[in-house]
Design a protein around this motif. Structure first.
Motif, PDB file in Angstrom:
ATOM      1  N   SER A  19      10.373  23.563  14.625  1.00  0.00           N
ATOM      2  CA  SER A  19       9.047  23.360  15.668  1.00  0.00           C
ATOM      3  C   SER A  19       8.826  24.380  15.437  1.00  0.00           C
ATOM      4  O   SER A  19       8.683  25.310  15.314  1.00  0.00           O
TER       5      SER A  19
ATOM      6  N   ASP B 299       9.964  27.210  17.461  1.00  0.00           N
ATOM      7  CA  ASP B 299      10.471  28.179  16.754  1.00  0.00           C
ATOM      8  C   ASP B 299      10.386  29.389  15.659  1.00  0.00           C
ATOM      9  O   ASP B 299      10.769  30.233  15.657  1.00  0.00           O
TER      10      ASP B 299
ATOM     11  N   GLY C 245      15.015  19.506  12.522  1.00  0.00           N
ATOM     12  CA  GLY C 245      13.496  19.729  12.903  1.00  0.00           C
ATOM     13  C   GLY C 245      13.030  18.010  12.359  1.00  0.00           C
ATOM     14  O   GLY C 245      12.245  17.870  13.086  1.00  0.00           O
TER      15      GLY C 245
ATOM     16  N   CYS D 108       4.360  24.407   8.108  1.00  0.00           N
ATOM     17  CA  CYS D 108       4.938  23.386   9.538  1.00  0.00           C
ATOM     18  C   CYS D 108       3.822  23.566  10.354  1.00  0.00           C
ATOM     19  O   CYS D 108       4.249  21.915  10.748  1.00  0.00           O
TER      20      CYS D 108
ATOM     21  N   GLU E   5       3.686  19.655  11.360  1.00  0.00           N
ATOM     22  CA  GLU E   5       3.618  18.913  12.926  1.00  0.00           C
ATOM     23  C   GLU E   5       2.922  18.286  13.807  1.00  0.00           C
ATOM     24  O   GLU E   5       3.378  17.214  14.187  1.00  0.00           O
TER      25      GLU E   5
END
Length: 353
Positions: A98, A101, A172, A320, A324
């Motif tokens: 995430s 994270d 994830g 990421c 996301e």
């Protein structure tokens, strides 16, 4: 002096490629193997005749650097161990399960000051460098659209459907994160960062807790659109990358598992209004079977030459952020802005204020 590298986590299959690369590299030795699953660690150690360690911290203490190839959910804990001992880190993609994270990992690394390299092997394939050179020369004129199809057919194998990849807690996410992260970084590498994304995901093909198929369309400030299509169910495919401009087109094949068997030549095809169609003689390294090894070699080269890592934690974090936002879009049903983390220099400035 021999560089002793610890393998922390080998549950990701790419650990096999890294291990072979390290063993072939001069001035490198593998200090040993540790994995949270003792059976996996033992099998891996026996396969490559490597020392087996039951204590991760003890292994790191006896090493000069760390290579993390665990399930994604374990990255943060293993990064923390390596950072505590001041050891440089090579970390498998994606950075975290995430954005929270990823931010925690970024904070650990920033506070420790250890060198960190994110594994994004597409950056090292010479055929992708050739594409980057063509774009830098504006061979296509104004680029209006890019399409990246990246995936495999492992989802059709019952054994794959029992692995940690399909567990949302440990991975994830599904194919959008697992395979789409390659495409996200490739877009950043070629074109910089998009502003927003509209996406959709599906788990209908395999019925898993994570998606097996996904589409994401990223929009750039320039108006360029970039589509990422990814799946664990591509039985076969050919063209992996399409780039369209006002003056020409680039087509690339053979750079993902689905397309690797499709052809033996003519992987990179270029069209321009001036010259018509042509083919590059370049054979993608992915086609030759030497791909993930480049990451391990680049990590060692940077350490031996005392140079910065060629792919950074920020690269992993910002890719990421793109994924996301795509997940948020798939959930909301509308286009979503991408919230990129602040650049490292901005964080440093804020910390000083």
């Amino acid at each position: 002096m021999t560089l002793r590298i610890a393998l922390l986590g080998v549950e990701h299959y790419h650990a096999n490629f890294w291990t072979k690369a390290f063993l072939e590299k001069g001035g490198v030795a593998l200090a040993g193997v540790w994995d949270a699953n003792p059976e996996i660690a033992l099998a891996f150690a026996e396969k490559y005749t490597l020392p087996l360690w039951r204590d991760a911290e003890a292994l790191v203490d006896e090493s000069d650097a760390v290579a993390i190839c665990s399930a994604t959910a374990d990255h943060r804990q293993l990064v923390e161990i390596a950072a505590r001992f001041g050891r440089p880190i090579l970390c498998e993609k994606p950075l975290g399960v995430s954005l929270e994270d990823c931010a925690a990992i970024a904070d650990i690394v920033a506070r420790s000051g250890v060198p960190f390299m994110q594994s994004f092997p597409k950056r090292f394939d010479p055929v992708n460098r050739e594409i980057a050179d063509l774009l830098a020369r504006e061979a296509l004129g104004r680029v209006t659209m890019c399409r990246i199809r990246h995936g495999h057919n492992h989802g059709l194998d019952p054994a794959f459907r029992k692995q940690w990849f399909v567990d949302p807690v440990r991975s994830g996410g599904g194919t959008l994160l697992d395979e789409g992260i390659h495409a996200a970084d490739f877009l950043r590498f070629l074109f910089g960062e998009p502003e927003s994304v509209f996406a959709a995901t599906s788990s209908a093909a395999l019925g898993l807790p994570v998606e097996d198929t996904a589409l994401a369309t990223f929009r750039y400030e320039s108006g360029m659109l970039a589509e990422v299509a990814t799946s664990w169910c591509f039985a076969a495919a050919d063209t992996s990358i399409e780039i369209y401009g006002t003056e020409g087109t680039i087509l690339l094949s053979g750079v993902d598992i689905a397309s690797r068997p499709a052809r033996e030549s003519g992987f990179l095809r270029i069209f321009t209004h001036r010259d018509g169609w042509s083919q590059s003689g370049m054979i993608p390294h992915f086609k030759t079977g030497i791909f993930h090894e480049h990451v391990a070699w680049a990590f060692v080269d940077a350490l031996q030459a005392d140079k910065p890592m060629s792919v950074t934690l920020a690269d992993g974090h910002r890719a990421c952020a793109m994924i996301e936002a795509a997940y948020r879009s798939a959930k909301s049903g509308r286009a979503e802005d991408i919230h990129f983390p602040p650049a490292a220099e901005q964080v440093e400035k804020e910390n000083l204020c």
